[in-house]
Design an enzyme around this catalytic site. Structure first.
Site, short mmCIF file in Angstrom:
data_model
loop_
_atom_site.label_atom_id
_atom_site.label_comp_id
_atom_site.label_asym_id
_atom_site.label_seq_id
_atom_site.Cartn_x
_atom_site.Cartn_y
_atom_site.Cartn_z
N ASN A 125 -2.77 2.30 5.32
CA ASN A 125 -1.78 1.26 5.03
C ASN A 125 -1.59 0.48 6.33
OD1 ASN A 125 0.40 -0.31 4.41
ND2 ASN A 125 1.89 1.36 4.34
N GLY A 126 -1.88 -0.81 6.30
CA GLY A 126 -1.72 -1.62 7.50
C GLY A 126 -2.87 -2.60 7.61
N GLU A 133 10.31 -15.36 -8.47
CA GLU A 133 9.46 -14.19 -8.18
C GLU A 133 9.21 -13.32 -9.40
OE1 GLU A 133 12.83 -11.54 -5.84
OE2 GLU A 133 10.75 -11.10 -5.46
N CYS A 176 0.85 -1.18 0.00
CA CYS A 176 0.00 0.00 0.00
C CYS A 176 0.89 1.24 0.00
CB CYS A 176 -0.94 0.09 1.19
SG CYS A 176 -2.07 -1.27 1.34
N ARG A 207 6.04 -0.55 -4.37
CA ARG A 207 5.66 -1.22 -3.12
C ARG A 207 4.69 -2.37 -3.38
NH1 ARG A 207 6.81 2.15 1.33
NH2 ARG A 207 5.27 1.14 2.62
N LYS A 227 14.94 -15.35 -6.85
CA LYS A 227 14.94 -14.31 -7.90
C LYS A 227 14.20 -14.80 -9.13
CE LYS A 227 15.74 -11.77 -6.26
NZ LYS A 227 15.87 -11.04 -5.06
N GLU A 280 18.90 -17.86 -3.09
CA GLU A 280 18.61 -16.53 -3.61
C GLU A 280 18.35 -16.56 -5.12
OE1 GLU A 280 17.65 -13.87 -2.58
OE2 GLU A 280 18.12 -12.38 -4.10
N HIS A 324 18.29 -37.14 -2.11
CA HIS A 324 17.54 -37.64 -0.94
C HIS A 324 16.04 -37.47 -1.13
CE1 HIS A 324 21.10 -38.63 1.30
NE2 HIS A 324 21.59 -37.43 1.01
N LYS A 370 7.06 -4.57 -2.37
CA LYS A 370 8.47 -4.32 -2.08
C LYS A 370 8.73 -4.29 -0.58
CE LYS A 370 12.70 -2.98 -3.14
NZ LYS A 370 13.60 -4.07 -3.58
N TRP A 393 -2.82 -2.90 -1.68
CA TRP A 393 -2.39 -4.28 -1.85
C TRP A 393 -3.36 -5.09 -1.00
CZ3 TRP A 393 -0.41 -8.37 1.10
CH2 TRP A 393 0.25 -9.38 0.39
#
Ligand code: M6R
Length: 603
Positions: free
Chosen positions: A99-100, A487, A2, A26, A484, A480, A503, A598, A73
């Site tokens: 926002n929250g 996403e 948001c 964001r 990357k 990582e 395994h 973000k 969001w």
């Protein structure tokens, strides 16, 4: 997550729309704006999807000298026009953006708002309806009703409220969600992030949890919910607005990958003095030197950087170091050693999961350091110490330069701490030289990016799944690299310790499954080659990224030589580029992958 922008005292529409566009990174799925021209006209417009959809809906006459805007969001309720902010009460007197997350919204609705007509499924609407109800029942002005309502609300919030009976004010409140006040000449601005409005002002007031404020065009008062005045001094933010612009790049992600060599140089300049001695606040070193164990907490990419940091800290300082996911530790706090020290790694400095752990750390009086890219961010303010990443604004949702900066700054810390503890490994370590080698190596890698595009096009873009494998530090980079790739390209990718595949997970390898193998670990390079053969035998398309000392004929990428503990700085670059090209060549929005934000300010 948001974004909010509010303006008082200046034509607000374009400032809000530009500000929200700057906050797009964001993450959001709908947007809205409320404008009041202070002449009796008010306009509310909302749209699902991008800000461009909102712009298309706005007619030229919808202008205002006061306005609040929001990118949402979705948390409570789907991304629809009704659920988009600003929300309003049933009398259409109050307009609120948020926002929250309001934790007790269901309880508030049940207890205080029976019979009230709701138009959305959001937790936010409960708050604006509550403010309105309190104002009517207690015959209070808007600001007083807002404060009364806040006493009942539990959760995280950055709120901007307009009461259309006094539209020359924007009322604000902050708890756990980021919000700054920007001061102008005859106008004021409120925003989630300073970089969204840097074209308007560079003078900001950092708001803190519990702050409630009344903002007009030429004044601001900040107080507690009980009306006790608090002083918040302005400061001038020294950020080049161009640092947050895309320049000639199509996407921020590539710009930020390309910036990594200069970030390494910046870190070197910041943390070494003119005698080439490492330079870290002695109070930080003194405090960590007393620790018998270091605990690194973080989320996502920052967690992966922490895994690399652990190996450096243990090797150069001899202090046992644990790395954990903040989201797991918040409510299952790890068993503590006698003298723990906590390090929080966070690009944004606002990640809610990390904040929960830091709160507990503070409650237990454990010393802490936040390593962050954002000066004055919440985690920076709430920890005892801060070290800055010096990476410049990172806008793409997928973190690249902040990851390598986190590794480099942890290296600086390991060197300074190891020297203070008299460790030979640290004293003999020419980190400044290694940072220069890293910068040069990164430059070589970004200069040959076309070869990564070819690999992405040949092996990745048509695949539904992929694997990264590696051992030692390469395993941390494999995690990582996989994050990357998945996403931004939506190719399901897993990072694996190379030997672990056999395994269980090797059953997923079939003809043409892409497996990207990382080979830099002197202790296990040959063993990883063996693991590669195992997947080749099962039909995998293997891409090898190998350090110069371990390279063999036919390797796809050969990395310049570098100290093993710093190798992640180079290994990750081809992984970042593969992700970038896989996403771009699939025609995706590289910088704003679906469903992602973000700065993740909810738990
Ligand atoms: O701002 P933070 O570093 O605390 O954010 C933590 C994660 O949300 C973040 O690292 C995320 O995993 C990356 N943006 C993914 O590329």
């Amino acid at each position: 997550m948001c974004g909010i922008v509010g303006v008082v005292g200046k034509p607000a529409r374009d400032i809000i729309l530009n500000g929200l566009t700057n906050l797009e990174y964001r993450g959001y799925d709908s947007a809205g704006i409320y404008l009041n021209d202070l002449n009796g006209n008010e306009y509310l417009t909302k749209a699902v999807g991008r800000i461009s959809n909102l712009k298309e809906k706005l007619t030229p006459d919808e202008q205002g000298l006061v306005g609040i805007g929001h990118t949402r969001w979705a948390t409570h309720g789907k991304p629809t026009v009704d659920n988009a902010h600003p929300h309003f009460d049933e009398t259409k007197r109050f307009y609120l953006v948020h926002n929250g997350v309001i934790e007790n919204y269901a309880e508030l609705k049940e207890k205080y708002l029976q019979g009230v007509k709701f138009h959305s499924n959001t937790d936010t609407e409960v708050v604006v309806q509550l403010i309105s109800k309190i104002a009517r029942e207690k015959n209070l002005d808007g600001f007083s009703a807002f404060k009364e309502a806040l006493k009942l609300v539990k959760g995280s919030y950055a709120f901007l409220l307009v009461d259309d009976t006094e539209p020359e004010h924007v009322f604000i409140a902050k708890n756990k969600s980021p919000m700054m006040l920007g001061l102008g000449d005859g106008f004021n601005i409120i925003a989630s992030d300073a970089i969204s409005v840097l074209d308007q002002t560079k003078t900001f007031v950092d708001l803190q949890d519990g702050d409630v404020g009344d903002i007009t065009k030429d004044s601001y008062t900040i107080e507690t919910v009980d009306g006790k005045k608090v002083e918040r001094k302005p400061h001038v933010l020294d950020i080049d607005p161009n640092a947050a612009s895309k320049g000639t790049y199509e996407f921020y992600m590539l710009k930020e990958i390309d910036e990594q060599p200069s970030v390494m140089r910046k870190i070197s300049q910041t943390y070494f003095d003119e005698n080439d001695d490492v330079k870290v606040d002695p109070k930080i070193i003194d405090s960590i030197s007393k620790a018998d164990r270091i605990y690194i907490y973080a989320a996502g990419t920052s967690y992966h950087a922490g895994l690399v940091g652990k190996t450096m800290l243990e090797h150069y300082t001899g202090i046992p170091t644990e790395v954990g996911l903040a989201s797991e530790a918040g409510y299952h706090f790890p068993m503590m050693s006698k003298n723990p020290f906590f390090i929080f790694l966070t690009q944004s400095g606002e990640t809610a999961d990390s904040r929960v752990v830091l709160k507990e750390v503070n409650k237990r009086n454990i010393p802490s350091l936040t390593i962050t890219n954002v000066e004055g961010s919440t985690l920076s303010r709430e920890a005892d110490y801060t070290m800055l990443l010096e990476a410049g604004p990172e806008i793409a949702v997928a973190s690249t330069k902040a990851y390598t900066a986190q590794i480099a700054v942890q290296a600086v810390l390991a060197k300074a701490l190891g020297e203070a503890l008299n460790k030979a490994e640290a004293k003999d370590w020419n980190l400044k030289h290694d940072l220069a080698i890293a910068a040069e190596g990164m430059q070589q890698l970004v200069d040959s990016k076309e070869s990564l595009k070819e690999i992405a096009d040949k092996y990745l873009i048509k695949s539904r799944n992929a694997f990264y494998i590696g051992r030692g530090i390469d395993y941390a980079v494999a995690l990582e690299g996989a994050l990357k790739l998945k996403e931004v390209s939506y190719i399901q990718t897993e990072g694996f310790a190379a030997a672990e595949l056999k395994h269980g997970t090797i059953s997923l390898i079939e003809k043409d499954t892409p497996v990207i193998a990382l080979i830099n670990d002197p202790a296990t390079a040959d063993l990883t080659r063996g693991n590669i053969q195992e997947v080749v035998s099962r039909g995998a398309n293997v891409v090898t990224i190998a350090g110069k000392d371990f390279a063999r004929e036919g390797d796809n990428v050969v990395l310049p030589e570098i100290n093993y503990y710093m190798s992640a700085l180079l290994t990750v670059v081809p992984a970042q580029l593969l992700a970038y090209y896989a996403s771009k060549d699939k025609g995706l929005d590289v910088d704003k992958p679906r469903n992602l934000a973000k700065s993740v300010t909810v738990e």
